[in-house]
Design an enzyme around this catalytic site. Structure first.
Site, short mmCIF file in Angstrom:
data_model
loop_
_atom_site.label_atom_id
_atom_site.label_comp_id
_atom_site.label_asym_id
_atom_site.label_seq_id
_atom_site.Cartn_x
_atom_site.Cartn_y
_atom_site.Cartn_z
CG ASP A 24 -1.73 1.18 1.38
OD1 ASP A 24 -2.18 1.79 0.34
OD2 ASP A 24 -2.27 1.60 2.47
CG ASP A 28 -5.88 3.36 0.37
OD1 ASP A 28 -5.14 2.62 0.31
OD2 ASP A 28 -6.46 3.55 -0.69
CG ASP A 32 -1.37 1.57 -3.55
OD1 ASP A 32 -0.21 1.42 -3.80
OD2 ASP A 32 -1.82 2.04 -2.51
CG ASP A 101 -7.69 -11.77 -13.54
OD1 ASP A 101 -8.65 -12.17 -14.01
OD2 ASP A 101 -7.12 -12.15 -12.34
CG ASP A 203 -12.62 -14.49 -13.68
OD1 ASP A 203 -11.71 -14.89 -12.47
OD2 ASP A 203 -13.83 -14.36 -13.50
CD GLU A 266 -10.57 -19.25 -12.52
OE1 GLU A 266 -10.58 -19.17 -11.19
OE2 GLU A 266 -11.45 -18.51 -12.91
CG HIS A 327 -7.36 -14.92 -6.07
ND1 HIS A 327 -6.90 -15.64 -7.28
CD2 HIS A 327 -8.58 -14.51 -6.50
CE1 HIS A 327 -7.62 -15.41 -8.19
NE2 HIS A 327 -8.75 -14.89 -7.61
CG ASP A 328 -10.37 -17.89 -6.33
OD1 ASP A 328 -10.85 -17.02 -5.89
OD2 ASP A 328 -10.29 -18.03 -7.62
C1 GLC Z 1 -12.64 -16.74 -10.56
C2 GLC Z 1 -11.67 -15.54 -9.67
C3 GLC Z 1 -12.70 -15.57 -8.38
C4 GLC Z 1 -14.05 -14.82 -8.68
C5 GLC Z 1 -14.69 -15.67 -9.81
C6 GLC Z 1 -15.69 -14.81 -10.25
O1 GLC Z 1 -12.87 -17.76 -10.01
O2 GLC Z 1 -10.62 -16.19 -9.56
O3 GLC Z 1 -11.85 -14.76 -7.38
O4 GLC Z 1 -14.51 -14.69 -7.51
O5 GLC Z 1 -13.88 -15.97 -10.81
O6 GLC Z 1 -15.42 -13.82 -11.15
MG MG Z 2 -3.54 2.18 -1.08
#
Ligand code: GLC
Ligand code: MG
Length: 531
Positions: A24, A28, A32, A101, A203, A266, A327-328
């Site tokens: 950051d 905040d 970023d 992404d 995605d 993905e 991240h999932d």
């Molecule tokens: C993908 C992303 C996930 C998101 C989902 C809907 O699986 O990795 O984080 O919530 O798509 O866009």
């Molecule tokens: Mg920031």
């Protein structure tokens, strides 16, 4: 293929940055673009080749950026277009690549396209989304479910129809059967490619096209009430339709208009269906993400079988790839334990195929328990009890031992792991035997040795919970022996061998000369250069 025909994304290593949590710069509490720029030297020295950044576009943040309200802008939380241009320039100056992404399956419900679409049945953008009349009983048009819980259909009072959303109701699905939608999104790709971005991670690629007859999804016979409600059905008609491959091919054609750009998809599907995303004659995605290591039980026999199945299923010239965290999903150190995570890192970085490292995994960051009142993830908030929260794997990166680990001096959007005063980049960087040092060594050797970045893979049958294989290129041979379990194993393959340990999870073994029959301690991994 000749050595020089391999491109950066064959040979290199990808690193995923979750921008909210990386660094950051304006205090905040949310990471970023300027923050990422500050850390590019770190990434370069770590030894990764490409940085994939999760969505940074304007978004109401219902799904933390995966609900895009402007595909060609930058969310003010992350900075502005000038900051983005600087980021791209700074990445390129360090001879790295930047991957964005792309979220084409759905937009935000606040995207102007959707506002128009929902405004009336005869709006020219009505057909840009998936609108259907209610079923005869007034209920949803069919039984398709939302991945985040509840029905996949939302009733719209104003026009008396339902719209489909595979994820949140704030994430209406675009209608990819409409050529105008295709054109608009391919133009978005061109916009970023023209700027010079090196590729996209697309995605939920397997969601993009749905059954044109809107047939009901069949029930899942393996469902039980500990699973989330989406698992009640098998998404046979709502995902992975044949027509999706035409769309992927169209995306690829756009990519191919530019030099050496990369298309990643993905895709959470079994291997046989996954490999179709390479496309006919490899004219689809370059890298359909391979999530085997995220999904399989941590068992040597099962993983070895999956590697072989995958290697065998790849189309000719299809390039493999491996993902250990994102991240999932729960972090690797929490899934298999801190010690075993070191073995996992050695596996990821010595398999054949492009690895993707999730930020923080190089430190050994674990899932952080989030107090109930601080939970942010809609997947958890929508379905308390069965919807898994993804917050634990999204906590701020741990840079140093100052307040909030040097991530922010403000109030971080998610709490940090308590151990950050010890487990941080500054402290671990040169610490003998640290997870970070192990990553640095593995990345350095992988980049230097063709056998490790493009060499052949040959499994070596072995006992118990051992996973062993050879990587070979011309005269160079590496033997990798990994103990995926918590008890000692004996390794004694049928062929004659001797060599020197180049990298070991337990560093005291580095430099040792070994041959023929060796004992592999619990949670131990060896990368051996054969004589
Ligand atoms: C993908 C992303 C996930 C998101 C989902 C809907 O699986 O990795 O984080 O919530 O798509 O866009
Ligand atoms: Mg920031």
């Amino acid at each position: 293929m000749k050595y020089n025909d391999y491109l950066w994304w064959h040979k290199g290593v990808i690193y995923q940055v979750y921008p909210r949590s990386y660094k950051d710069s304006d205090q905040d509490g949310v990471g970023d673009l300027r923050g990422i720029i500050e850390k590019l030297d770190y990434l370069k020295e770590l030894g990764v080749d490409a940085v994939w950044v999760s969505p940074i576009y304007p978004s109401p943040m219902a799904d933390f950026g995966y609900d895009v309200s402007d595909y060609t802008g930058i969310h003010p939380l992350f900075g502005n277009m000038g900051d983005f241009d600087d980021l791209l320039k700074e990445v390129h100056e360090r001879e790295m690549k930047l991957i964005l992404d792309l979220v084409p399956n759905h937009s935000s419900n606040e995207h102007p396209w959707f506002r128009e679409s929902r405004s009336s049945k005869d709006n020219p953008k009505r057909d840009w989304y998936i609108w259907k009349d209610p079923a005869p009983d007034g209920g949803p048009p069919n039984n398709w479910l939302s991945v985040f819980g509840g029905p996949g259909w939302e009733y719209d009072e104003a026009t008396g129809q339902y719209y489909y959303h595979a994820f949140l109701k704030e994430q209406p699905d675009l209608n990819w059967r409409n050529p105008e939608v295709q054109k608009a999104m391919l133009d978005v790709m061109r916009f970023w490619l023209e700027k010079g971005v090196d590729g996209f991670r697309v995605d939920v690629m397997w969601h993009m096209v749905k059954d044109d007859q809107f047939r009901d999804d069949p029930p899942n016979p393996d469902y039980n009430d500990k699973m989330n409600s989406y698992s009640r059905k098998i998404p046979a008609f709502s995902t992975d339709q044949d027509e999706v491959h035409d769309i992927v091919h169209k995306m690829r054609r756009v990519i191919d208009d530019y030099d050496e750009r990369l298309l990643i998809g993905e895709i959470y599907l079994p291997i046989s269906k996954l490999v179709r995303y390479y496309g006919e004659d490899n004219r689809g995605a370059h890298l359909p993400f391979n999530f085997q290591l995220l999904q399989l039980p941590w068992d040597a026999a099962k993983i070895e079988a999956a590697i072989s199945e995958y290697e065998g299923a790849l189309p000719e010239h299809g390039w493999p790839n491996w993902v250990l965290g994102n991240h999932d999903n729960s972090r690797i150190a929490s899934r298999v334990g801190k010690e075993q995570a070191r073995v996992a890192a050695m596996l990821l970085l010595s398999l054949r195929g492009t690895p993707t490292i999730y930020y923080g995994d190089e430190l050994g960051m674990e899932d952080v328990e989030i107090p109930k009142e601080k939970i942010q993830d809609p997947q958890a908030l929508n379905e308390p009890g069965v919807g898994r929260s993804r917050d634990p794997e999204r906590t701020p990166m741990q840079w140093d031992d100052s307040k909030n680990a040097g991530f922010t001096t403000g109030e971080p959007w998610l709490p940090l792991m308590e151990n950050y005063r010890e487990l941080n980049v500054e402290k671990q960087w040169s610490k003998e035997g640290s997870m970070l040092q192990l990553h640095r060594k593995l990345l350095e050797l992988r980049a230097k040795e063709p056998a490790l970045h493009i060499g052949k893979y040959n499994p070596v049958p072995s006992n118990g919970n051992l996973l062993a294989y050879l990587r070979e290129y011309e005269q160079e041979k590496f033997l990798i022996v990994l103990n995926l379990g918590a008890s000692e194993e004996i390794f004694e393959p049928e062929f004659q061998w001797q060599g020197t340990v180049k990298i070991a999870t337990h560093t005291e073994l580095e430099g040792e000369k070994l041959n023929q029959k060796i004992t592999i301690a619990a949670n131990q991994g060896l990368l051996i250069k054969l004589d």
